[in-house]
Design an enzyme around this catalytic site. Structure first.
Site, PDB file in Angstrom:
ATOM      1  N   CYS A  79       0.842  -1.188   0.000  1.00  0.00           N
ATOM      2  CA  CYS A  79       0.000   0.000   0.000  1.00  0.00           C
ATOM      3  C   CYS A  79       0.879   1.240   0.000  1.00  0.00           C
ATOM      4  CB  CYS A  79      -0.899  -0.009   1.238  1.00  0.00           C
ATOM      5  SG  CYS A  79      -2.123   1.324   1.299  1.00  0.00           S
ATOM      6  N   ASP A  80       0.426   2.265  -0.688  1.00  0.00           N
ATOM      7  CA  ASP A  80       1.091   3.564  -0.620  1.00  0.00           C
ATOM      8  C   ASP A  80       0.014   4.633  -0.444  1.00  0.00           C
ATOM      9  OD1 ASP A  80       3.938   4.808  -1.087  1.00  0.00           O
ATOM     10  OD2 ASP A  80       2.496   6.160  -2.024  1.00  0.00           O
ATOM     11  N   THR A  81       0.296   5.612   0.415  1.00  0.00           N
ATOM     12  CA  THR A  81      -0.699   6.621   0.785  1.00  0.00           C
ATOM     13  C   THR A  81      -0.106   8.014   0.689  1.00  0.00           C
ATOM     14  OG1 THR A  81      -1.738   5.059   2.330  1.00  0.00           O
ATOM     15  CG2 THR A  81      -2.256   7.396   2.619  1.00  0.00           C
TER      16      THR A  81
END
Length: 202
Positions: A79-81
């Site tokens: 995941c990247d945010t």
């Protein structure tokens, strides 16, 4: 099918906590720092987080294969945010001055948090391709005073957080108007549950 091995491609304590609290058993392996290159896409926040989530998953897969620890049960979660305010993408701040700039932009403003989530079971004949989806949450930050901003910066809580803030730190400052709360913390759990449920049983 044999029990899946969930492998979280992250060293983030917040992502680890979200997975543990949801009852998942998992291993973790952080992608190399060079993969997390910051703002390296010209396609906006949605394209950026999707691209980085895929890159993180691919890097962790390469590490597993290189170490001989890969098997067909592996399911990689990456995941990247980032936050976005007024068209500007806000990743993790480089230092306190950078964090201050971000918070001054965010205070009193409506902003969005984007997460790219990749779930990949590369050893599965039926699900060999990465599944990458986008989660978006919308928030408004209170118009913080300079003193509040200074106190938060002094706390160090901004470190390592997209947009230089943590929803879980000072929830009274931030008001979620749309989307997932866990997405704001760093891992959209509702979307993850849906994606894991859709993996085929070989």
């Amino acid at each position: 099918m044999p029990t899946r091995r969930l492998i979280l491609a992250s060293s983030s304590p917040r992502r680890h906590q979200l997975l543990r609290e949801a009852g998942y058993e998992f291993e973790s392996l952080a992608p190399h720092e060079s993969v997390e290159c910051g703002i390296c896409s010209t396609g906006g926040p949605a394209s950026l987080v999707v691209e980085l989530a895929m890159n993180k998953a691919a890097n962790v897969l390469a590490q597993l294969k290189e170490s001989g620890d890969f098997d067909d049960r592996c399911v990689i979660i990456a995941c990247d945010t980032v936050a976005e305010c007024g068209g500007m993408v806000l990743g993790k701040p480089a230092d306190e001055a950078h964090a201050r700039d971000m918070l001054e932009r965010l205070r009193g403003s409506l902003h969005r948090v984007y997460s790219g989530l990749c779930v990949w079971q590369p050893g599965s004949a039926a699900a060999g391709l990465p599944d990458v989806r986008l989660a978006v949450s919308e928030l408004r930050m209170d118009p913080l005073s300079d003193q509040q901003l200074d106190e938060y910066l002094a706390s160090g809580l901004w470190e390592g957080k997209a947009g230089a803030f943590g929803y879980q730190d000072r929830a009274g400052w931030l008001h979620l108007s749309k989307g997932s709360e866990s997405n704001v913390v760093g891992l959209p759990m509702e979307l993850l549950t849906e994606m894991l449920a859709e993996l085929p049983a070989d």
